[in-house]
Design a protein around this motif. Sequence first.
Motif, short mmCIF file in Angstrom:
data_model
loop_
_atom_site.label_atom_id
_atom_site.label_comp_id
_atom_site.label_asym_id
_atom_site.label_seq_id
_atom_site.Cartn_x
_atom_site.Cartn_y
_atom_site.Cartn_z
N ALA A 66 75.31 -29.39 37.38
CA ALA A 66 75.79 -29.93 38.65
C ALA A 66 75.51 -28.98 39.79
N ILE A 67 75.75 -27.69 39.58
CA ILE A 67 75.46 -26.69 40.62
C ILE A 67 73.96 -26.61 40.88
N ASN A 68 73.16 -26.54 39.80
CA ASN A 68 71.71 -26.43 39.95
C ASN A 68 71.11 -27.65 40.64
N ALA A 69 71.67 -28.83 40.37
CA ALA A 69 71.11 -30.06 40.93
C ALA A 69 71.34 -30.16 42.44
N VAL A 70 72.23 -29.35 42.98
CA VAL A 70 72.42 -29.29 44.43
C VAL A 70 71.61 -28.13 45.02
N ILE A 71 71.83 -26.93 44.49
CA ILE A 71 71.23 -25.73 45.09
C ILE A 71 69.71 -25.70 44.93
N ASN A 72 69.22 -25.96 43.71
CA ASN A 72 67.80 -25.74 43.43
C ASN A 72 66.86 -26.60 44.27
N PRO A 73 67.02 -27.94 44.26
CA PRO A 73 66.06 -28.73 45.03
C PRO A 73 66.17 -28.52 46.54
N LEU A 74 67.39 -28.30 47.03
CA LEU A 74 67.54 -28.08 48.48
C LEU A 74 66.89 -26.77 48.91
N THR A 75 67.07 -25.72 48.14
CA THR A 75 66.45 -24.43 48.51
C THR A 75 64.95 -24.47 48.32
N CYS A 111 62.90 -27.20 48.49
CA CYS A 111 62.25 -28.06 49.48
C CYS A 111 62.28 -27.45 50.88
N ASN A 112 63.28 -26.59 51.14
CA ASN A 112 63.39 -25.98 52.47
C ASN A 112 62.92 -24.53 52.49
N ASP A 113 62.51 -24.00 51.31
CA ASP A 113 62.00 -22.64 51.19
C ASP A 113 62.98 -21.62 51.79
#
Length: 300
Positions: free
Chosen positions: A183-192, A194-196
């Motif tokens: 749950a934590i990874n599914a929020v933090i990982n793609p957002l960081t 995609c936005n570098d």
Amino acid sequence: MEWTILGAGALGCVMTGLLRQQGESVAVMLSERHRGHFHPHIEVLDITGQRQLFYSRPLFAEHAYKVECLLVLTKAYQVVDALKRLTTLPNSTPVILLHNGMGVAEQVLSLFPNNPVLAGISSHGAMKEGNWQVRHTGKGETWLGPLNEAGKAYQSLVPALAAALGHCEWSDDIAQQQLRKLAINAVINPLTACNDINNGQLLEPRFADVLAQLSEEVHDVISRLQGDKAETLSEFRRRLHKVIELTACNYSSMQQDIAQGRPSENGYISGYILQHAHPHPVPVCQQLYQEMKKREGFRT
């Protein structure tokens, strides 16, 4: 007992160093591209900024019969292919999966029906700085638990891992711990990715709306998978913000993969959420998943 690390990436090398620091014997299972090359000591820059060199015994797939305990730290998409090469792995050898995301365990259990198979999660941070040079960027919790009946007999592995990693606990229901981390990874990982950006930048006002919507989508899916053990949305958001604050200077593994032109674990993180979202819409998660696929495609 000798630990064998399969997956000599950043976290695999850091764990090698932490185990060696406690006097544990450690081997590293290398891929074919390392055959014939000199295997140097692993250089680890620790949390305090000190550099240390650690020796680990190099092994290749044909040495699988020697493996006493296998820690699998490859990327999720590499796990099955890497394990298929270990045709002589003894049935008595415990196989511990320590990758991000979910959706691999079932294939591993089919590959090794007679082995003790366990799963672990760890929130230690690591970054690769060069060939056989890694930085330990953050400490965190580690949990271990069984994926089959044979795995239940290996709670004795916990003390050595706790001594090396600073924390390790046993969970009879490791899937719950995996879902909490997912749950934590599914929020933090793609957002960081995609936005570098690093993790801490997610707390900037510009990300407030997308962070709120994505966390709601992910919580909805994960809470249905967890059933009566699910946390509330407000509890999840408090935990998410705490992780972001504690890892503010860290870059997520997905951000590092995309920045360095490597495939990511998108399919085992956001993809896992999408697989279990039906019939509820998760538009932000879907958009991020597609964007990550597009970025990976541009780099292949």
